[in-house]
Design an enzyme around this catalytic site. Structure first.
Site, PDB file in Angstrom:
ATOM      1  N   ARG A 105      -9.100  -0.386   5.518  1.00 20.20           N
ATOM      2  CA  ARG A 105      -9.023   0.883   4.409  1.00 20.20           C
ATOM      3  C   ARG A 105     -10.191   1.558   4.300  1.00 20.20           C
ATOM      4  O   ARG A 105     -10.053   2.603   3.731  1.00 20.20           O
ATOM      5  CB  ARG A 105      -8.739   0.134   3.074  1.00 20.20           C
ATOM      6  CG  ARG A 105      -7.417  -0.742   2.679  1.00 20.20           C
ATOM      7  CD  ARG A 105      -7.412  -1.536   1.380  1.00 20.20           C
ATOM      8  NE  ARG A 105      -8.239  -2.597   1.707  1.00 20.20           N
ATOM      9  CZ  ARG A 105      -8.500  -3.686   0.669  1.00 20.20           C
ATOM     10  NH1 ARG A 105      -7.882  -3.391  -0.651  1.00 20.20           N
ATOM     11  NH2 ARG A 105      -8.930  -4.884   1.004  1.00 20.20           N
ATOM     12  N   ARG A 139       0.698  -1.360  -0.081  1.00 22.33           N
ATOM     13  CA  ARG A 139      -0.060  -0.106   0.045  1.00 22.33           C
ATOM     14  C   ARG A 139       0.950   1.257   0.165  1.00 22.33           C
ATOM     15  O   ARG A 139       0.590   2.425  -0.706  1.00 22.33           O
ATOM     16  CB  ARG A 139      -0.748  -0.107   1.181  1.00 22.33           C
ATOM     17  CG  ARG A 139      -1.884  -1.299   0.932  1.00 22.33           C
ATOM     18  CD  ARG A 139      -3.171  -1.203   2.280  1.00 22.33           C
ATOM     19  NE  ARG A 139      -3.812  -2.551   2.070  1.00 22.33           N
ATOM     20  CZ  ARG A 139      -4.724  -2.838   3.026  1.00 22.33           C
ATOM     21  NH1 ARG A 139      -4.702  -2.423   4.128  1.00 22.33           N
ATOM     22  NH2 ARG A 139      -5.388  -4.074   2.655  1.00 22.33           N
ATOM     23  N   GLU A 191     -13.123 -13.895  12.482  1.00 18.84           N
ATOM     24  CA  GLU A 191     -13.408 -13.207  11.012  1.00 18.84           C
ATOM     25  C   GLU A 191     -13.542 -13.988  10.238  1.00 18.84           C
ATOM     26  O   GLU A 191     -12.675 -14.374   9.328  1.00 18.84           O
ATOM     27  CB  GLU A 191     -12.369 -12.069  10.660  1.00 18.84           C
ATOM     28  CG  GLU A 191     -12.696 -11.291   9.514  1.00 18.84           C
ATOM     29  CD  GLU A 191     -11.818 -10.315   9.127  1.00 18.84           C
ATOM     30  OE1 GLU A 191     -12.009  -9.590   8.166  1.00 18.84           O
ATOM     31  OE2 GLU A 191     -10.688 -10.099   9.959  1.00 18.84           O
ATOM     32  N   SER A 221     -15.217  -4.174   5.794  1.00 18.58           N
ATOM     33  CA  SER A 221     -15.615  -3.526   4.452  1.00 18.58           C
ATOM     34  C   SER A 221     -15.273  -4.586   3.231  1.00 18.58           C
ATOM     35  O   SER A 221     -16.086  -4.211   2.257  1.00 18.58           O
ATOM     36  CB  SER A 221     -14.569  -2.198   4.274  1.00 18.58           C
ATOM     37  OG  SER A 221     -13.247  -2.274   4.730  1.00 18.58           O
ATOM     38  N   GLY A 222     -14.395  -5.229   3.523  1.00 21.34           N
ATOM     39  CA  GLY A 222     -14.006  -6.130   2.417  1.00 21.34           C
ATOM     40  C   GLY A 222     -13.725  -5.612   1.124  1.00 21.34           C
ATOM     41  O   GLY A 222     -14.108  -6.484   0.046  1.00 21.34           O
ATOM     42  N   GLY A 223     -13.375  -4.474   0.713  1.00 20.30           N
ATOM     43  CA  GLY A 223     -12.884  -3.826  -0.486  1.00 20.30           C
ATOM     44  C   GLY A 223     -14.109  -2.846  -1.249  1.00 20.30           C
ATOM     45  O   GLY A 223     -13.845  -2.467  -2.162  1.00 20.30           O
ATOM     46  N   LYS A 278     -16.788 -10.675  13.187  1.00 18.39           N
ATOM     47  CA  LYS A 278     -16.606 -10.075  12.402  1.00 18.39           C
ATOM     48  C   LYS A 278     -16.744 -10.662  10.905  1.00 18.39           C
ATOM     49  O   LYS A 278     -16.337 -11.742  10.680  1.00 18.39           O
ATOM     50  CB  LYS A 278     -15.058  -9.302  12.401  1.00 18.39           C
ATOM     51  CG  LYS A 278     -14.571  -8.534  11.040  1.00 18.39           C
ATOM     52  CD  LYS A 278     -13.156  -7.854  11.202  1.00 18.39           C
ATOM     53  CE  LYS A 278     -12.950  -6.930  10.418  1.00 18.39           C
ATOM     54  NZ  LYS A 278     -11.659  -6.350  10.601  1.00 18.39           N
TER      55      LYS A 278
END
Length: 360
Positions: free
Chosen positions: A299, A33, A177, A263-265, A219
């Protein structure tokens, strides 16, 4: 920490209208990142970035807990104050990611199994002594025509159960998760089907291994179509909320302390808007929802700040304003009060900030 202490910590993580901030990226992921943003990939740069996040003013108004990485839990501010002390002083609960990542599942192409159980008991004891009060383990389930298989689901569910039991033995609240990935062309219905299968297997393992559900946080992904699904069949915020809540009400035991969504993208704005739809839904069906519904975003909170910062000290203040803004948007979503107007330039403090740009 007693069993009652585990329950109190779990409730503190999911209650009070706040959520979790995940800054638990592995070193390779964080470096990737940074590289994408034109930032130097060094331990010191990672420390500076995490200091920016952790010292964001008034962070505790929106964030109840922060998930750290093994590198980060041992770091501190430039003045020598440990990050754990900074979080404790702010009234934020420190946590730690303890899995060592997903690896290919033998003889099952396209499927993954999360590793890290070897030596976990000793690592959990160390993290607890350092000051962590909860832990996180992520299992991933890619969606394909024939996947995930029963073997892939059961292997990951069993690992999650063993991890959760070891956490509670060490007086750490387990955040489990199981993530059905968004990558792919699958429909929302297919995502819901797989999420039900995964959650059924996961909670069967929790029962078998004696995990206390009121000292545990789930999660989980929202029920969404794949990122590459045909655009001819868009889904509304309400449809996502309805499908997600129907799945959770069917599969998640009422005793679980709380549920936080990943959020997963998703984009920052969609993650907030969909979280808002879920909590507006609960306002009309409060008696049916036995858990608090929160967020645990990485993110979806960090990304704007990372690009504003660009590795430059002069941009720290503006980047922290971006963190505050995203955290505030998600806190509003927990009340069902988020509105797209919050994303307009000039709304609040970060919208009109000008920052120096990183030279490439």
């Amino acid at each position: 920490m007693t069993s009652d202490g585990l329950v109190a910590t779990a409730q503190a993580l999911v209650g009070g209208g706040r959520g979790l901030l995940a800054i638990d990226e592995s070193v390779p992921t964080c470096n990737t990142r940074f590289a994408d943003a034109g930032i130097d990939q060094t331990e010191e740069t990672r420390r500076r970035y995490r200091e920016l996040l952790i010292t964001t003013p008034h962070l505790a108004e929106c964030i109840s807990g922060v998930i750290l990485h093994d590198e980060t839990i041992r770091q501190g501010k430039r003045d020598g104050t440990s990050f754990l002390q900074v979080l404790a002083d702010a009234g934020i609960i420190p946590g730690i990611k303890v899995d060592t990542g997903a690896r290919p599942l033998a003889l099952h192409p396209s499927e993954m199994v999360t590793e890290g159980l070897d030596g976990l008991r000793g690592r959990l004891q160390e993290y607890s002594a350092l000051g962590a009060r909860f832990a996180k383990w992520r299992a991933v389930f890619p969606v394909g025509v024939r996947s995930p298989t029963a073997c892939g689901v059961e292997a990951n569910a069993h690992a999650l159960g063993r991890y959760a039991a070891l956490c509670q033995e060490a007086n750490l609240v387990p955040v489990i998760e199981p993530e059905v990935l968004m990558t792919g062309t699958h429909t929302m219905a297919r995502c819901g089907e797989i999420t039900r299968h995964v959650l059924c297997s996961v909670f069967e393992q929790m029962h078998r291994q004696g995990v206390r559900l009121d000292g545990l946080v789930l999660k989980v992904n929202m029920v969404l179509p794949g990122l590459d699904s045909p655009p001819a069949e868009p889904v509304t915020m309400q449809e996502v909320a309805d499908a997600t809540l129907a799945c959770l009400l069917e599969m998640v035991p009422p005793a679980v302390a709380g549920i936080v969504f990943l959020s997963g993208g998703q984009s920052c704005e969609r993650a907030s808007a969909r979280l808002n739809a879920l909590n507006r839904q609960t306002a009309f069906a409060r008696a049916r929802i036995p858990w608090s519904l929160g967020f645990s975003y990485a993110r979806a909170i960090q990304q704007p700040a990372l690009h504003i910062w660009g590795g430059l000290e002069a941009n720290v203040g503006a980047a922290q304003q971006a963190v505050s803004h995203r955290a505030a948007c998600n806190r509003a979503a927990l009340r069902g009060d988020y509105d797209a107007a919050m994303e307009q330039p000039g709304y609040g403090t970060p919208g009109s900030v000008r920052v120096k740009q990183q030279a490439h």
